[in-house]
Write a protein that holds these residues in place. Structure first.
Motif, short mmCIF file in Angstrom:
data_model
loop_
_atom_site.label_atom_id
_atom_site.label_comp_id
_atom_site.label_asym_id
_atom_site.label_seq_id
_atom_site.Cartn_x
_atom_site.Cartn_y
_atom_site.Cartn_z
N UNK A 169 27.32 0.46 -6.79
CA UNK A 169 26.45 0.09 -5.67
C UNK A 169 25.93 1.38 -5.06
N UNK A 170 24.61 1.42 -4.81
CA UNK A 170 24.04 2.60 -4.18
C UNK A 170 22.95 3.25 -5.01
N UNK A 171 22.60 4.47 -4.62
CA UNK A 171 21.53 5.21 -5.30
C UNK A 171 21.85 6.71 -5.25
N UNK A 172 21.45 7.40 -6.31
CA UNK A 172 21.69 8.84 -6.45
C UNK A 172 20.44 9.52 -7.00
N UNK A 173 20.41 10.81 -6.81
CA UNK A 173 19.40 11.63 -7.50
C UNK A 173 20.08 12.87 -8.05
N UNK A 174 19.57 13.35 -9.18
CA UNK A 174 19.98 14.64 -9.75
C UNK A 174 18.79 15.57 -9.59
N UNK A 175 19.06 16.79 -9.14
CA UNK A 175 17.95 17.72 -8.96
C UNK A 175 18.43 19.16 -9.09
N UNK A 176 17.46 20.05 -9.29
CA UNK A 176 17.76 21.48 -9.26
C UNK A 176 16.81 22.15 -8.29
N UNK A 177 17.16 23.35 -7.90
CA UNK A 177 16.33 24.13 -6.98
C UNK A 177 15.82 25.35 -7.74
N UNK A 178 14.49 25.51 -7.78
CA UNK A 178 13.93 26.63 -8.53
C UNK A 178 14.03 27.94 -7.73
#
Length: 195
Positions: free
Chosen positions: A55-64
């Protein structure tokens, strides 16, 4: 057993597990509550778990290098989310994986999954298939990013995943599509004026 019905249905789309195999899988699953804005993976730390979103939501990200965030994955219920490169290679992560909502995940430790997959062929087959599908999707997404206009990318996301567009903050959607939130607002405004 009802608690695990979604992940078991996900697995059953591709392979059949015996009752004993299901019990062995359930024995290694840890249920974890994650607060909004909490990280489950961060750069520099090895990703130890395969995470299934209950249940829920996620994001994967990087910082340039300029400090700009680039979202590479958005995950909601019935999806896996992790820094998969870190998980598969057991090397330090390069991605942040952050909860966008208060969430519940099932976590399966790398060592536990690897051990079970050596003993349960169909479980190994399931993870092979799901990994191949994730790879194929990421390749298709890369091609879409190169060949489609910003409006076409937004429309494709809206058509395929309307629930994501409704639930996830606009700045995350814009980052995922490779544009600024302001530019995405213009696209949405143009589309609403056409309808």
């Amino acid at each position: 057993m009802d608690k695990y019905s979604n992940i078991l249905q996900n697995i059953a789309r591709y392979v059949t597990l015996s009752d004993e195999e299901i019990e062995r899988l359930i024995a290694i699953i840890r249920t974890t509550k994650i607060k909004k804005r909490q990280f489950i993976d961060q750069p520099g730390y090895v990703c130890k778990y395969r995470n299934y979103v209950v249940q829920g939501a996620f994001r994967s990200y990087f910082i340039d290098g300029d400090g700009k965030e680039h979202t590479v994955q958005i995950a909601i219920e019935d999806w896996f989310v992790s820094d998969f490169y870190s998980y598969i290679t057991q090397t330090p992560a390069t991605l942040y994986v952050e909860a966008l909502e208060d969430s519940t995940i099932f976590q399966m430790a790398y060592e536990d999954i690897e051990g079970l997959c050596k003993e349960i062929h169909n479980l190994s087959e399931y993870f092979r298939i799901s990994t191949e599908k994730a790879f194929a999707f990421s390749r298709k997404r890369a091609l879409s990013n190169l060949s489609m206009t910003a409006e076409e990318k937004y429309l494709e996301l809206l058509e395929r995943y309307p629930n994501i567009v409704r639930r996830v903050p606009q700045k995350v959607i814009a980052s995922y599509l490779g544009m600024t939130p302001e530019f995405m607002s213009k696209i949405r405004k143009n589309l609403s004026s056409k309808s």
